[in-house]
Design an enzyme around this catalytic site. Sequence first.
Site, PDB file in Angstrom:
ATOM      1  N   CYS A  85       0.903  -1.330  -0.054  1.00 45.87           N
ATOM      2  CA  CYS A  85      -0.043   0.108  -0.104  1.00 45.87           C
ATOM      3  C   CYS A  85       0.786   1.190   0.070  1.00 45.87           C
ATOM      4  O   CYS A  85       1.476   1.736  -0.993  1.00 45.87           O
ATOM      5  CB  CYS A  85      -0.924   0.079   1.372  1.00 45.87           C
ATOM      6  N   HIS A 212      -3.815  -5.663   1.390  1.00 45.73           N
ATOM      7  CA  HIS A 212      -3.362  -5.755   2.877  1.00 45.73           C
ATOM      8  C   HIS A 212      -2.999  -7.309   3.153  1.00 45.73           C
ATOM      9  O   HIS A 212      -3.986  -7.436   3.860  1.00 45.73           O
ATOM     10  CB  HIS A 212      -3.697  -4.790   3.791  1.00 45.73           C
ATOM     11  N   GLU A 214      -1.305  -8.514   5.287  1.00 43.30           N
ATOM     12  CA  GLU A 214      -0.941  -8.542   6.597  1.00 43.30           C
ATOM     13  C   GLU A 214      -2.061  -8.287   7.494  1.00 43.30           C
ATOM     14  O   GLU A 214      -2.027  -8.679   8.753  1.00 43.30           O
ATOM     15  CB  GLU A 214       0.175  -7.451   7.059  1.00 43.30           C
TER      16      GLU A 214
HETATM   17  N1  GLN Z   1      -3.275   1.665   3.547  1.00 40.35           N
HETATM   18  C1  GLN Z   1      -2.508   2.514   3.141  1.00 40.35           C
HETATM   19  O1  GLN Z   1      -1.387   2.525   3.215  1.00 40.35           O
HETATM   20  C2  GLN Z   1      -2.977   3.823   2.470  1.00 40.35           C
HETATM   21  C3  GLN Z   1      -2.142   4.508   1.462  1.00 40.35           C
HETATM   22  C4  GLN Z   1      -2.277   6.091   1.350  1.00 40.35           C
HETATM   23  N2  GLN Z   1      -2.395   6.530   2.434  1.00 40.35           N
HETATM   24  C5  GLN Z   1      -3.644   6.034   0.521  1.00 40.35           C
HETATM   25  O2  GLN Z   1      -4.791   6.372   1.235  1.00 40.35           O
HETATM   26  O3  GLN Z   1      -3.769   6.010  -0.635  1.00 40.35           O
END
Ligand code: GLN
Length: 250
Positions: A85, A212, A214
């Site tokens: 992400c 994600h 994780e």
């Molecule tokens: N969950 C995250 O890592 C979000 C990544 C980033 N802050 C976004 O909103 O795109």
Amino acid sequence: MEGTNNEEEAYLSLQRSGFIPDYIHIFDLNSGRKNLLDYDVLLIPGGFSAGDYIRAGAIFAARLRAYIRDLQKFNDLNRVILGICNGFQVLSELGMLPDTGNKMERSMVLAVNESNRFECRYTYFNYTSRNKIFESAFRDRIMQVPVAHLEGRVLFKNENILDEVLQNDQILFKYTNPDGTGSGYPWNPNGSVMDIAGISNENGNVIGLMPHPERVYYNFQMMPDGHVHEKGTGEYFFKAIYNYTKKLFD
Ligand SMILES: NC(=O)CC[C@H](N)C(=O)O
């Protein structure tokens, strides 16, 4: 870095898969207290580093650029560099993904989602690559995995980059609907070209993905969807990286 918020799930997922993890803050690198090259795997976790100012990941990447030689060395040694992400956003800002031709030039962006809103929910991906790390864990499987981002829409600088990415088999994970027969919104949560959820560099050891794994290490973290989930998607994912990394030292 300030604003990172997924480091704990990432740490525990690595630990449960066999790694001996350690947190490294960017200040630990600045002070010389920790050195990237003392490690075998680098995971840049998710979050809102520097409050997503400018673009998500841009400031974190600018600060990591001071250690670009170490990152290159990591890469040359075939060690895994994983961005989840916000980490994926950082690696693309650094030019480490998709890095076709190994030039470390910025050639993709993670643009604002087509829906123009933060998308936080479960999605599915399928695995169509032959990347050696994930081949046995994911081949021909549809996996459930959550996403949570505003800036997740993969766009390449031009058609040539996309062609190279395809030729090099760098698309690892593609969003799909639950039976693997198509996508489109909402299954593709951001409008990524070719439904891309995750890619690697040409060599396959630098990996970035928006979902994600994780957050779904255990099966009880998966959304009930009528299928039996013997394990969480995260366990398959992180153990595959552990097994690959272990082989580098056998
Ligand atoms: N969950 C995250 O890592 C979000 C990544 C980033 N802050 C976004 O909103 O795109």
